[in-house]
Design an enzyme around this catalytic site. Sequence first.
Site, PDB file in Angstrom:
ATOM      1  CG  ASP A 132    -107.151 -30.298 -75.356  1.00  0.00           C
ATOM      2  OD1 ASP A 132    -107.055 -30.802 -73.998  1.00  0.00           O
ATOM      3  OD2 ASP A 132    -106.795 -28.978 -75.663  1.00  0.00           O
TER       4      ASP A 132
ATOM      5  CD  GLN B 137    -106.467 -33.943 -85.435  1.00  0.00           C
ATOM      6  OE1 GLN B 137    -105.099 -33.929 -85.585  1.00  0.00           O
ATOM      7  NE2 GLN B 137    -107.059 -34.484 -86.061  1.00  0.00           N
TER       8      GLN B 137
ATOM      9  CG  LEU C 290    -101.791 -17.340 -76.186  1.00  0.00           C
ATOM     10  CD1 LEU C 290    -102.121 -16.383 -76.923  1.00  0.00           C
ATOM     11  CD2 LEU C 290    -102.940 -18.601 -76.346  1.00  0.00           C
ATOM     12  CG  HIS C 291     -98.169 -23.743 -76.116  1.00  0.00           C
ATOM     13  ND1 HIS C 291     -98.706 -24.333 -77.312  1.00  0.00           N
ATOM     14  CD2 HIS C 291     -99.047 -24.037 -75.211  1.00  0.00           C
ATOM     15  CE1 HIS C 291     -99.889 -25.080 -76.961  1.00  0.00           C
ATOM     16  NE2 HIS C 291    -100.028 -24.974 -75.798  1.00  0.00           N
TER      17      HIS C 291
ATOM     18  CG  MET D 209    -108.799 -21.980 -71.128  1.00  0.00           C
ATOM     19  SD  MET D 209    -109.472 -22.897 -69.666  1.00  0.00           S
ATOM     20  CE  MET D 209    -108.176 -24.059 -69.468  1.00  0.00           C
ATOM     21  N   GLY D 210    -105.376 -19.021 -72.980  1.00  0.00           N
ATOM     22  CA  GLY D 210    -104.281 -18.227 -72.686  1.00  0.00           C
ATOM     23  C   GLY D 210    -103.147 -19.025 -72.370  1.00  0.00           C
TER      24      GLY D 210
ATOM     25  N   GLY E 173     -98.215 -24.149 -80.277  1.00  0.00           N
ATOM     26  CA  GLY E 173     -99.226 -24.994 -80.568  1.00  0.00           C
ATOM     27  C   GLY E 173    -100.617 -24.244 -80.974  1.00  0.00           C
ATOM     28  CG  HIS E 174    -102.502 -21.818 -77.760  1.00  0.00           C
ATOM     29  ND1 HIS E 174    -101.547 -21.870 -76.591  1.00  0.00           N
ATOM     30  CD2 HIS E 174    -103.678 -22.443 -77.428  1.00  0.00           C
ATOM     31  CE1 HIS E 174    -102.234 -22.436 -75.753  1.00  0.00           C
ATOM     32  NE2 HIS E 174    -103.465 -22.974 -76.088  1.00  0.00           N
TER      33      HIS E 174
END
Length: 282
Positions: free
Chosen positions: A146, A144, A29-30, A26-27, A32-33
């Site tokens: 989520d 993971q 971004l950090h 969903m944008g 993690g993405h």
Amino acid sequence: MTVLRTIEECRAWRARAGVLALVPTMGALHAGHLSLVAEAQRHAHQTLVSVFVNPTQFGPREDFNRYPRPIEDDLALCQNAGVDAVFNPAADDMYSAGPRAFIDMPDLTGVLEGKHRPGHFQGVCQVVAKLFNIVQPQVACFGQKDFQQLRVITAMAEALNFPIRIAPCPTLREADGLAMSSRNRFLTTDQRARALSISRALFFAMETFDSGVRVASRLVTIMQRTLLDVGNLGHVPLSIDYVACVDPLTLKPMEQIDGPAVCCIAARVGDTRLIDNVVLGA
Ligand code: PAF
């Protein structure tokens, strides 16, 4: 990097691409993405990141309107990470005015996030199934953090025979333990310090498990106590949505931990709702 703004453009691009990995986001971004992107690049010749704040997975009193949308920053991050295409559709392209279709995974969504956010997973499954059909990737990467979402999507892909491998990706944490999340940017300095009790509680549960404790209710109590231990941050409200120790496949609460288990927490710090988990005995 190609930026695809419509379903039609996306389909045309996909038709020319080879083995493809999808990273649905969903944008905002950090790192993690970006770790999902790195995982995607290990699986496929080309990587497509979707950036779409999906309205159907937010409840009426949730943070859809204030969800961050820094699309230019997101595009720059994707470009630097070597992403081949970003799919950033408009809501009215994704959801036309026709009759709606939802996917229900009732065996997995009556607990945890599904219980506290009614309709959330119908919206998640709806948009992920649409993305799967539009992008037709061979692999799709999900974090993971989520945990329930990962389980629900994996089960949906299996139940509906999507020919797509779901690749789970570990949670990335800040140096002090806070799980990376697009919502962390809403936290003030004090709220961020208070939010740290979430990862602290989970790590404490993990240490307790490693020391031999197998009674789930003891781990739940330890996590609740840690979350409610305010230290010198008593002025920062934290309210618990749930603390649970569940089976990673069925997501049912456990009593005695005799196999792998997941400790899950959802809590609100101020107006910001955060979730995190750790897997035990993996
Ligand atoms: O995890 C998310 O960011 C979203 O739930 C997803 C999978 C992109 C669907 O909108």
